[in-house]
Design an enzyme around this catalytic site. Structure first.
Site, PDB file in Angstrom:
ATOM      1  N   SER A 196      23.367  63.145  43.821  1.00 56.02           N
ATOM      2  CA  SER A 196      23.400  64.705  44.736  1.00 56.02           C
ATOM      3  C   SER A 196      24.813  64.827  44.870  1.00 56.02           C
ATOM      4  O   SER A 196      25.891  64.293  44.563  1.00 56.02           O
ATOM      5  CB  SER A 196      22.803  64.091  45.991  1.00 56.02           C
ATOM      6  OG  SER A 196      23.386  65.082  46.931  1.00 56.02           O
ATOM      7  N   LYS A 229      23.776  57.395  47.834  1.00 61.06           N
ATOM      8  CA  LYS A 229      24.027  58.100  46.636  1.00 61.06           C
ATOM      9  C   LYS A 229      25.369  57.630  46.049  1.00 61.06           C
ATOM     10  O   LYS A 229      25.153  57.148  44.784  1.00 61.06           O
ATOM     11  CB  LYS A 229      23.771  59.190  46.742  1.00 61.06           C
ATOM     12  CG  LYS A 229      22.580  60.014  47.146  1.00 61.06           C
ATOM     13  CD  LYS A 229      21.509  59.740  45.907  1.00 61.06           C
ATOM     14  CE  LYS A 229      20.116  59.768  46.594  1.00 61.06           C
ATOM     15  NZ  LYS A 229      19.173  59.588  45.533  1.00 61.06           N
ATOM     16  N   TYR A 260      23.034  58.814  54.049  1.00 57.91           N
ATOM     17  CA  TYR A 260      22.426  59.130  52.946  1.00 57.91           C
ATOM     18  C   TYR A 260      23.276  59.413  51.714  1.00 57.91           C
ATOM     19  O   TYR A 260      23.218  58.637  50.718  1.00 57.91           O
ATOM     20  CB  TYR A 260      21.458  60.432  53.090  1.00 57.91           C
ATOM     21  CG  TYR A 260      21.077  60.911  51.788  1.00 57.91           C
ATOM     22  CD1 TYR A 260      19.799  60.628  51.330  1.00 57.91           C
ATOM     23  CD2 TYR A 260      21.637  62.189  51.532  1.00 57.91           C
ATOM     24  CE1 TYR A 260      19.364  61.114  50.074  1.00 57.91           C
ATOM     25  CE2 TYR A 260      21.135  62.797  50.147  1.00 57.91           C
ATOM     26  CZ  TYR A 260      20.106  62.281  49.491  1.00 57.91           C
ATOM     27  OH  TYR A 260      19.942  62.654  48.191  1.00 57.91           O
TER      28      TYR A 260
HETATM   29  P1  NAD Z   1      10.601  63.118  47.700  1.00 59.95           P
HETATM   30  O1  NAD Z   1      10.620  62.648  49.035  1.00 59.95           O
HETATM   31  O2  NAD Z   1       9.729  64.167  47.543  1.00 59.95           O
HETATM   32  O3  NAD Z   1      10.225  62.137  46.418  1.00 59.95           O
HETATM   33  C1  NAD Z   1      10.729  60.913  46.509  1.00 59.95           C
HETATM   34  C2  NAD Z   1       9.659  59.814  46.483  1.00 59.95           C
HETATM   35  O4  NAD Z   1       9.991  58.586  46.191  1.00 59.95           O
HETATM   36  C3  NAD Z   1       8.356  59.941  47.277  1.00 59.95           C
HETATM   37  O5  NAD Z   1       7.165  60.200  46.396  1.00 59.95           O
HETATM   38  C4  NAD Z   1       8.545  58.867  47.863  1.00 59.95           C
HETATM   39  O6  NAD Z   1       7.181  58.478  48.343  1.00 59.95           O
HETATM   40  C5  NAD Z   1       8.923  57.886  46.667  1.00 59.95           C
HETATM   41  N1  NAD Z   1       9.694  56.598  47.540  1.00 59.95           N
HETATM   42  C6  NAD Z   1      10.540  56.521  48.698  1.00 59.95           C
HETATM   43  N2  NAD Z   1      10.809  55.453  48.865  1.00 59.95           N
HETATM   44  C7  NAD Z   1      10.364  54.394  47.787  1.00 59.95           C
HETATM   45  C8  NAD Z   1      10.266  53.302  47.615  1.00 59.95           C
HETATM   46  N3  NAD Z   1      11.022  52.302  48.316  1.00 59.95           N
HETATM   47  N4  NAD Z   1       9.552  52.812  46.699  1.00 59.95           N
HETATM   48  C9  NAD Z   1       8.787  53.583  45.935  1.00 59.95           C
HETATM   49  N5  NAD Z   1       8.676  54.865  46.154  1.00 59.95           N
HETATM   50  C10 NAD Z   1       9.451  55.286  47.256  1.00 59.95           C
HETATM   51  O7  NAD Z   1      11.914  63.834  47.291  1.00 59.95           O
HETATM   52  P2  NAD Z   1      12.638  64.667  46.272  1.00 59.95           P
HETATM   53  O8  NAD Z   1      13.086  65.917  47.024  1.00 59.95           O
HETATM   54  O9  NAD Z   1      11.878  64.577  45.087  1.00 59.95           O
HETATM   55  O10 NAD Z   1      14.053  63.652  45.691  1.00 59.95           O
HETATM   56  C11 NAD Z   1      13.894  62.777  44.830  1.00 59.95           C
HETATM   57  C12 NAD Z   1      15.169  62.226  44.623  1.00 59.95           C
HETATM   58  O11 NAD Z   1      16.115  63.294  44.390  1.00 59.95           O
HETATM   59  C13 NAD Z   1      15.725  61.464  45.921  1.00 59.95           C
HETATM   60  O12 NAD Z   1      16.185  60.102  45.319  1.00 59.95           O
HETATM   61  C14 NAD Z   1      16.680  62.362  46.374  1.00 59.95           C
HETATM   62  O13 NAD Z   1      17.488  61.732  47.267  1.00 59.95           O
HETATM   63  C15 NAD Z   1      17.195  62.997  45.220  1.00 59.95           C
HETATM   64  N6  NAD Z   1      17.820  64.187  45.717  1.00 59.95           N
HETATM   65  C16 NAD Z   1      16.910  65.189  46.372  1.00 59.95           C
HETATM   66  C17 NAD Z   1      17.621  66.550  46.638  1.00 59.95           C
HETATM   67  C18 NAD Z   1      16.810  67.622  47.225  1.00 59.95           C
HETATM   68  O14 NAD Z   1      17.161  68.362  47.755  1.00 59.95           O
HETATM   69  N7  NAD Z   1      15.386  67.422  47.224  1.00 59.95           N
HETATM   70  C19 NAD Z   1      18.871  66.903  46.563  1.00 59.95           C
HETATM   71  C20 NAD Z   1      19.593  65.873  45.772  1.00 59.95           C
HETATM   72  C21 NAD Z   1      18.991  64.683  45.255  1.00 59.95           C
END
Ligand code: NAD
Ligand code: UDP
Length: 336
Positions: A124, A152, A148
């Site tokens: 991120s 990362k 958080y």
């Molecule tokens: P999201 O919550 O929609 O998807 C994450 C998925 O991981 C979910 O389906 C959840 O059920 C699953 N999950 C969580 N913990 C788990 C575990 N211990 N074992 C198995 N599954 C697990 O989030 P997203 O927005 O799709 O983000 C995906 C990734 O991108 C994350 O790592 C997030 O930190 C990173 N990210 C997101 C953003 C954003 O703004 N959406 C920005 C930067 C980075």
């Protein structure tokens, strides 16, 4: 050979799975469904006409992961699984370190054991901390201001050390800026639990009548209209960034951090006004004091992704908001 997608039923994961299925890839999803639903899988099938292998498992469960790698011939992993709410991470730091750091290390150990050393990791822009001026580039120093962000950064450090220890690893740490938008079908999109923390789902829920009013956090930043500026990127462009990263892993020796943004900044009020225009709905808002920990301006230098992955964003703000609105208005209560 298959691709393992952890967190593949989540927001960014599901859009990436669609792009990969459309290229004919064989997909295995591991997700514990803590922030998603298997209803996503029906929608993905409706879009692509293809099915995935879904395994409900936690990335902290080493035995379950071991079985997945034993039973499938996996060539690479895209690792999305994790918790992502900044505010919640201040209240539940142990859950964040357990899920995001311990879970990731467990996954990497199982990958190493099975000789699978190709990885794309969801990092991120938060790892740039609060002291670097935009445009942010990958050479800048990193830091974190909340648990958080720390998770990362810690996983990035783990991956740099891992790649230094064993030259067979090829790792892309994609530093996402602000993903928004939804698939153009309007059938999959962002579905936050409870009241959204991020701007776009909040605005979309005000537009659809689920929330009464947006709070604009500060109009006294050093930006053209005083409100915060961010680099919003269409989730489908982001998904395609993962496809390009997977294709480029053979060229990436070791571990590379790569920004995935558009290089453009958009203010909160520009978002509100564009959303109002596209949706035809009133977006009731009021300006309130700045949110603790927020920075005025954040946008990417996106040139490395272009040279290294041959990727750049192609969808503009109107498309991002049109697609957000289609998803939100067709699914006012998310996947329910
Ligand atoms: P999201 O919550 O929609 O998807 C994450 C998925 O991981 C979910 O389906 C959840 O059920 C699953 N999950 C969580 N913990 C788990 C575990 N211990 N074992 C198995 N599954 C697990 O989030 P997203 O927005 O799709 O983000 C995906 C990734 O991108 C994350 O790592 C997030 O930190 C990173 N990210 C997101 C953003 C954003 O703004 N959406 C920005 C930067 C980075
Ligand atoms: N923001 C806002 N009201 C909200 C949520 C966010 O004014 O209810 C602002 C926030 O201050 C920032 C921008 O919108 O300037 C993007 O915030 P978001 O939380 O979506 O992303 P991040 O700050 O993590 O980049």
């Amino acid at each position: 050979m298959s691709l393992l997608i952890t967190g593949g039923t989540g927001y960014i994961g599901s859009h990436t799975v669609v792009e990969l299925l459309q290229l004919g890839k064989d997909i295995i999803i591991v997700d514990n469904l803590s922030n998603s639903s298997t209803l996503v899988l029906d929608r993905v099938k409706a879009i692509t006409g293809k099915t995935v292998t879904f395994i409900k498992a936690d990335i902290c469960d080493e035995a379950a992961l071991d079985t997945v790698f034993k039973e499938h011939d996996i060539e690479a992993v895209v690792h999305f699984a994790g918790l992502k709410a900044v505010g919640e991470s201040n209240d539940l730091p142990l859950s964040y370190y357990q899920n995001n750091v311990s879970g990731s290390v467990t996954l990497f150990q199982v990958m190493a054991k099975h000789g699978v050393k190709n990885l794309v990791f969801s990092s991120s822009a938060t790892v740039y901390g609060e002291n670097n001026p935009s445009p942010l580039d990958e050479t800048m120093p990193t830091s974190a201001t909340n648990p958080y962000g720390q998770t990362k950064l810690m996983v990035e450090h783990v991956l740099f050390d891992l790649a230094r220890s064993d030259s067979e690893w090829s790792i892309a740490c994609l530093r996402y800026f602000n993903p928004i938008g939804a698939h153009e079908s309007g059938t999959i999109g962002e579905n936050p639990n409870g009241v959204p923390n991020n701007l776009l789902p909040y605005v979309a829920q005000v537009a659809v009548g689920r929330l009464p009013q947006l709070q604009v956090f500060g109009d006294d930043y050093d930006t053209p209209d005083g409100t915060g500026v961010r680099d919003y990127i269409h989730v489908v462009d982001l998904a395609i960034g993962h496809v390009r990263a997977l294709e480029s892993l053979t060229k990436i020796k070791g571990c590379k951090a790569i920004n995935i943004g558009t290089g453009n900044g958009t203010s909160v009020l520009e978002i509100v006004n564009t959303f109002k225009e596209i949706s035809g709905q009133e977006i009731n808002y009021k300006v309130v004091p700045r949110r603790a920990g927020d920075i005025g301006t954040v946008y990417a230098d996106a040139s490395l992704a272009n040279t290294l992955l041959g990727w750049q964003a192609t969808r503009n703000l109107n498309t991002m908001i049109t697609d957000t609105w289609r998803w939100q208005s067709q699914n006012p209560n998310g996947f329910e």
